[in-house]
Design a protein around this motif. Structure first.
Motif, PDB file in Angstrom:
ATOM      1  N   ILE A  47      54.251  33.631  29.683  1.00 34.86           N
ATOM      2  CA  ILE A  47      53.728  32.293  29.501  1.00 34.86           C
ATOM      3  C   ILE A  47      54.633  31.210  29.731  1.00 34.86           C
ATOM      4  N   GLU A  48      55.999  31.793  29.558  1.00 33.93           N
ATOM      5  CA  GLU A  48      57.108  30.668  29.482  1.00 33.93           C
ATOM      6  C   GLU A  48      57.390  30.287  30.983  1.00 33.93           C
ATOM      7  N   ALA A  49      56.848  31.231  31.843  1.00 32.19           N
ATOM      8  CA  ALA A  49      56.964  30.920  33.438  1.00 32.19           C
ATOM      9  C   ALA A  49      56.020  29.846  33.832  1.00 32.19           C
ATOM     10  N   VAL A  50      55.209  29.250  33.012  1.00 32.03           N
ATOM     11  CA  VAL A  50      54.374  28.069  33.359  1.00 32.03           C
ATOM     12  C   VAL A  50      54.881  27.017  32.526  1.00 32.03           C
ATOM     13  N   THR A  51      55.253  25.958  33.180  1.00 37.00           N
ATOM     14  CA  THR A  51      55.902  24.594  32.505  1.00 37.00           C
ATOM     15  C   THR A  51      54.996  23.693  32.557  1.00 37.00           C
ATOM     16  N   SER A  52      54.722  23.300  31.270  1.00 36.34           N
ATOM     17  CA  SER A  52      53.402  22.576  31.100  1.00 36.34           C
ATOM     18  C   SER A  52      53.830  21.128  31.519  1.00 36.34           C
ATOM     19  N   MET A  53      53.082  20.282  31.989  1.00 33.69           N
ATOM     20  CA  MET A  53      52.923  18.964  32.339  1.00 33.69           C
ATOM     21  C   MET A  53      52.285  18.132  31.557  1.00 33.69           C
ATOM     22  N   PRO A  54      52.955  16.666  31.106  1.00 33.32           N
ATOM     23  CA  PRO A  54      52.186  15.834  30.174  1.00 33.32           C
ATOM     24  C   PRO A  54      50.966  15.073  31.044  1.00 33.32           C
ATOM     25  N   ASN A  55      50.136  14.731  30.229  1.00 27.04           N
ATOM     26  CA  ASN A  55      49.005  13.765  30.791  1.00 27.04           C
ATOM     27  C   ASN A  55      48.135  14.457  31.883  1.00 27.04           C
ATOM     28  N   MET A  56      48.007  15.976  31.564  1.00 29.79           N
ATOM     29  CA  MET A  56      47.068  16.583  32.752  1.00 29.79           C
ATOM     30  C   MET A  56      46.030  16.987  32.041  1.00 29.79           C
ATOM     31  N   PRO A  57      44.671  17.086  33.038  1.00 30.08           N
ATOM     32  CA  PRO A  57      43.583  17.651  32.131  1.00 30.08           C
ATOM     33  C   PRO A  57      43.641  19.033  31.519  1.00 30.08           C
ATOM     34  N   ALA A  58      42.871  19.186  30.255  1.00 34.78           N
ATOM     35  CA  ALA A  58      43.136  20.406  29.472  1.00 34.78           C
ATOM     36  C   ALA A  58      43.224  21.669  30.473  1.00 34.78           C
ATOM     37  N   CYS A  59      42.403  21.784  31.347  1.00 34.64           N
ATOM     38  CA  CYS A  59      42.608  23.000  32.006  1.00 34.64           C
ATOM     39  C   CYS A  59      43.579  23.369  32.648  1.00 34.64           C
ATOM     40  N   LEU A  61      47.225  24.252  32.910  1.00 33.76           N
ATOM     41  CA  LEU A  61      48.276  25.036  32.036  1.00 33.76           C
ATOM     42  C   LEU A  61      49.479  24.382  32.485  1.00 33.76           C
ATOM     43  N   GLY A  62      49.839  24.064  33.459  1.00 29.10           N
ATOM     44  CA  GLY A  62      51.313  23.524  34.117  1.00 29.10           C
ATOM     45  C   GLY A  62      51.502  23.973  35.418  1.00 29.10           C
ATOM     46  N   LEU A  63      52.917  24.162  35.716  1.00 34.96           N
ATOM     47  CA  LEU A  63      53.296  24.575  37.049  1.00 34.96           C
ATOM     48  C   LEU A  63      54.142  26.006  36.910  1.00 34.96           C
ATOM     49  N   MET A  64      53.706  26.883  38.068  1.00 37.91           N
ATOM     50  CA  MET A  64      54.261  27.990  38.110  1.00 37.91           C
ATOM     51  C   MET A  64      55.072  28.252  39.268  1.00 37.91           C
ATOM     52  N   ASN A  65      55.778  29.290  39.231  1.00 38.16           N
ATOM     53  CA  ASN A  65      56.741  29.634  40.539  1.00 38.16           C
ATOM     54  C   ASN A  65      55.885  30.914  41.194  1.00 38.16           C
ATOM     55  N   ASP A  75      43.564  27.080  33.669  1.00 38.25           N
ATOM     56  CA  ASP A  75      42.981  28.090  32.890  1.00 38.25           C
ATOM     57  C   ASP A  75      41.658  28.104  33.374  1.00 38.25           C
ATOM     58  N   LEU A  76      41.193  28.892  34.201  1.00 33.53           N
ATOM     59  CA  LEU A  76      40.006  29.075  34.927  1.00 33.53           C
ATOM     60  C   LEU A  76      38.793  29.124  33.966  1.00 33.53           C
ATOM     61  N   PRO A  77      38.770  29.699  32.750  1.00 34.54           N
ATOM     62  CA  PRO A  77      37.627  29.782  32.037  1.00 34.54           C
ATOM     63  C   PRO A  77      37.450  28.318  31.252  1.00 34.54           C
ATOM     64  N   ARG A  78      38.497  27.526  31.051  1.00 34.73           N
ATOM     65  CA  ARG A  78      38.389  26.411  30.376  1.00 34.73           C
ATOM     66  C   ARG A  78      37.953  25.363  31.516  1.00 34.73           C
ATOM     67  N   MET A  79      38.485  25.327  32.760  1.00 33.38           N
ATOM     68  CA  MET A  79      37.829  24.663  33.833  1.00 33.38           C
ATOM     69  C   MET A  79      36.384  24.600  33.824  1.00 33.38           C
ATOM     70  N   LEU A  80      35.818  25.808  33.749  1.00 34.83           N
ATOM     71  CA  LEU A  80      34.530  26.216  34.092  1.00 34.83           C
ATOM     72  C   LEU A  80      33.548  25.895  32.853  1.00 34.83           C
TER      73      LEU A  80
END
Length: 165
Positions: A47-59, A61-65, A75-80
């Motif tokens: 999970i540390e490999a995903v960098t969260s970004m401020p002011n984004m929709p809840a679904c 999670l952030g940016l990943m390489n 977060d596909l379940p949350r998006m749906l």
């Protein structure tokens, strides 16, 4: 970072009408599939490999390489509008999809492998699922007494939830 890749070699069939899909758990109750045409890779990342970004929709999670590219992790379940992923996770199971030039990391509960079925096996999802899911689906398929949601990768990347304009 350790990336595990699912490589799928298409076996010739008599009718070549069988389509291949990546199968995964969205949450405890829901199993879904996504066409292998859009699935680039299945990766497990801390999970540390995903960098969260401020002011984004809840679904989001952030940016990943991914392969030296920076892509959004969703977060596909949350998006749906399903039960969101457990936030006590140590790692994410992500499906990297590509639709035209758009690449997204779809984080799901568990990746189950691949499956095949005929396009004719896809049934209307209306009446089978909550109406909020319908725009993201190509339909449903029943396999071994289990209903699989057939997700539409194009509808996912085109979702207004992911648009910042």
């Amino acid at each position: 970072m350790n990336h595990s890749q699912i490589v799928f070699a298409e076996k010739p069939t008599q009718n070549n009408l069988v389509d291949s899909y990546l199968k995964f758990q969205l949450n405890q109750q829901t199993t879904a599939v996504l066409s292998m045409k859009h699935a680039q890779e299945a990766v497990v990342l801390p999970i540390e490999a995903v960098t969260s970004m401020p002011n984004m929709p809840a679904c989001i999670l952030g940016l990943m390489n991914w392969r030296s590219r920076i892509i959004w992790a969703v977060d596909l379940p949350r998006m749906l509008n399903l039960e969101a992923l457990d936030h006590k996770l140590w790692q994410y199971n992500a499906i990297v999809i590509k639709v035209e030039s758009l690449i997204l990391g779809l984080v799901v509960q568990e990746i189950k492998g691949t499956t095949k079925f005929m396009p004719d096996d896809i049934r209307s999802p209306i009446g089978q699922v909550t109406s909020s899911l319908v725009p993201y689906l190509r339909g449903c398929v029943v396999q071994q007494e289990e209903t699989l949601l057939v997700l539409d990768a194009q509808a996912i990347v085109d979702s207004s939830i992911l648009r910042s304009d």
